[in-house]
Design an enzyme around this catalytic site. Structure first.
Site, PDB file in Angstrom:
ATOM      1  N   GLN A   1      26.969 -24.993 -30.914  1.00  0.00           N
ATOM      2  CA  GLN A   1      25.604 -24.511 -31.167  1.00  0.00           C
ATOM      3  C   GLN A   1      25.515 -23.562 -32.357  1.00  0.00           C
ATOM      4  O   GLN A   1      24.420 -23.268 -32.834  1.00  0.00           O
ATOM      5  CB  GLN A   1      25.042 -23.811 -29.925  1.00  0.00           C
ATOM      6  CG  GLN A   1      24.847 -24.755 -28.749  1.00  0.00           C
ATOM      7  CD  GLN A   1      24.204 -24.026 -27.590  1.00  0.00           C
ATOM      8  OE1 GLN A   1      24.882 -23.438 -26.770  1.00  0.00           O
ATOM      9  NE2 GLN A   1      22.881 -24.035 -27.550  1.00  0.00           N
TER      10      GLN A   1
ATOM     11  N   GLY B   1      23.994 -18.363 -22.072  1.00  0.00           N
ATOM     12  CA  GLY B   1      25.209 -19.092 -22.403  1.00  0.00           C
ATOM     13  C   GLY B   1      25.106 -19.665 -23.806  1.00  0.00           C
ATOM     14  O   GLY B   1      23.999 -19.890 -24.304  1.00  0.00           O
TER      15      GLY B   1
ATOM     16  N   CYS C   1      17.474 -24.801 -23.604  1.00  0.00           N
ATOM     17  CA  CYS C   1      18.665 -24.713 -24.441  1.00  0.00           C
ATOM     18  C   CYS C   1      18.262 -24.115 -25.781  1.00  0.00           C
ATOM     19  O   CYS C   1      17.248 -24.511 -26.352  1.00  0.00           O
ATOM     20  CB  CYS C   1      19.254 -26.107 -24.636  1.00  0.00           C
ATOM     21  SG  CYS C   1      20.700 -26.128 -25.699  1.00  0.00           S
ATOM     22  N   LEU C   2      19.070 -23.179 -26.269  1.00  0.00           N
ATOM     23  CA  LEU C   2      18.750 -22.525 -27.547  1.00  0.00           C
ATOM     24  C   LEU C   2      18.756 -23.522 -28.704  1.00  0.00           C
ATOM     25  O   LEU C   2      18.156 -23.267 -29.735  1.00  0.00           O
ATOM     26  CB  LEU C   2      19.748 -21.383 -27.819  1.00  0.00           C
ATOM     27  CG  LEU C   2      19.715 -20.223 -26.816  1.00  0.00           C
ATOM     28  CD1 LEU C   2      20.849 -19.246 -27.085  1.00  0.00           C
ATOM     29  CD2 LEU C   2      18.370 -19.514 -26.834  1.00  0.00           C
TER      30      LEU C   2
ATOM     31  N   HIS D   1      26.265 -26.760 -18.066  1.00  0.00           N
ATOM     32  CA  HIS D   1      25.432 -26.933 -19.257  1.00  0.00           C
ATOM     33  C   HIS D   1      26.261 -26.688 -20.539  1.00  0.00           C
ATOM     34  O   HIS D   1      26.219 -27.487 -21.471  1.00  0.00           O
ATOM     35  CB  HIS D   1      24.240 -25.964 -19.189  1.00  0.00           C
ATOM     36  CG  HIS D   1      23.326 -25.994 -20.371  1.00  0.00           C
ATOM     37  ND1 HIS D   1      21.992 -26.351 -20.278  1.00  0.00           N
ATOM     38  CD2 HIS D   1      23.539 -25.696 -21.683  1.00  0.00           C
ATOM     39  CE1 HIS D   1      21.447 -26.284 -21.490  1.00  0.00           C
ATOM     40  NE2 HIS D   1      22.354 -25.876 -22.361  1.00  0.00           N
ATOM     41  N   GLU D   2      27.031 -25.585 -20.535  1.00  0.00           N
ATOM     42  CA  GLU D   2      27.780 -25.230 -21.756  1.00  0.00           C
ATOM     43  C   GLU D   2      28.951 -26.185 -21.999  1.00  0.00           C
ATOM     44  O   GLU D   2      29.224 -26.549 -23.149  1.00  0.00           O
ATOM     45  CB  GLU D   2      28.278 -23.781 -21.688  1.00  0.00           C
ATOM     46  CG  GLU D   2      27.183 -22.722 -21.543  1.00  0.00           C
ATOM     47  CD  GLU D   2      26.038 -22.857 -22.537  1.00  0.00           C
ATOM     48  OE1 GLU D   2      26.268 -23.353 -23.657  1.00  0.00           O
ATOM     49  OE2 GLU D   2      24.901 -22.492 -22.173  1.00  0.00           O
TER      50      GLU D   2
ATOM     51  N   HIS E   1      27.989 -29.270 -23.719  1.00  0.00           N
ATOM     52  CA  HIS E   1      27.860 -29.141 -25.179  1.00  0.00           C
ATOM     53  C   HIS E   1      29.184 -29.500 -25.869  1.00  0.00           C
ATOM     54  O   HIS E   1      29.185 -30.041 -26.975  1.00  0.00           O
ATOM     55  CB  HIS E   1      27.499 -27.704 -25.575  1.00  0.00           C
ATOM     56  CG  HIS E   1      26.017 -27.408 -25.513  1.00  0.00           C
ATOM     57  ND1 HIS E   1      25.081 -28.107 -26.230  1.00  0.00           N
ATOM     58  CD2 HIS E   1      25.327 -26.467 -24.826  1.00  0.00           C
ATOM     59  CE1 HIS E   1      23.872 -27.612 -25.997  1.00  0.00           C
ATOM     60  NE2 HIS E   1      23.986 -26.614 -25.136  1.00  0.00           N
TER      61      HIS E   1
HETATM   62 NI    NI Z   1      22.425 -25.492 -24.404  1.00  0.00          NI
END
Ligand code: NI
Length: 173
Positions: A51, A46, A92-93, A135-136, A139
């Site tokens: 991000q 995701g 998380c990236l 999660h997304e 963000h």
């Molecule tokens: Ni993340």
């Protein structure tokens, strides 16, 4: 298509509330394509627009992590209801090197505009897919997964992460 640079916490764009998208134009469609490529390349399941440095309410995801298998993009996504709970490990990236168990709803109902189907959709999700949505969408509200932990654990992991980040930066990124 292009692979976009992923911004790392604590970049300010990751801490602010992202703006609604009023129209899905060429610019947004290109962003979706680039975010898809960036996510699969990472690899990740995701990715939210903040991000990649864009403070817009847009997410892409694929619970399989395999190119174009179960790809989904959602514009202005919103969780309209949630039930039950699940605890599972997340990373998380934008927070490289840190993983933690996070408590989430087991099932969620999500609505938003699907730019592939070109219409408003409502999706019922459970398990991993429900976790990814939560999660997304966090963000888009300026939250990372560590913000979902208790205070002691959160502060410990944030300190550990910032220390790693400092060391990595010395290494030349
Ligand atoms: Ni993340």
């Amino acid at each position: 298509m292009a692979i976009l640079p992923i911004v790392w916490y604590p970049e300010p764009v990751l801490k602010k509330k992202a703006s609604e998208i009023e129209r899905v134009n060429k610019e947004i469609r290109d962003l979706i394509d680039n975010m898809a490529q960036t996510m699969y390349n990472a690899p990740g399941v995701g990715l939210a627009a903040p991000q990649v440095g864009k403070s817009l309410r847009l997410i892409v995801l694929d619970p399989t992590g395999e190119e174009a298998k179960e790809f989904m993009a959602l514009v202005n996504p919103e969780i309209i209801s949630g039930e039950g709970e699940q605890v599972g490990e997340e990373g998380c990236l934008s927070v490289p090197g840190i993983r933690a168990d996070v408590r989430r709803f087991a099932k969620v109902r999500v609505k938003g505009y699907d730019p592939i189907k070109e219409k408003e959709v409502e999706i019922e999700a459970e398990g991993l897919l429900a976790r990814i949505f939560q999660h997304e969408i966090d963000h888009l509200d300026g939250k990372i997964f560590l913000d979902r932990l208790g205070r002691v654990k959160r502060e410990l992991l944030k300190r550990r992460y910032l220390k790693h980040l400092k060391q990595n930066k010395k290494g030349g990124r």
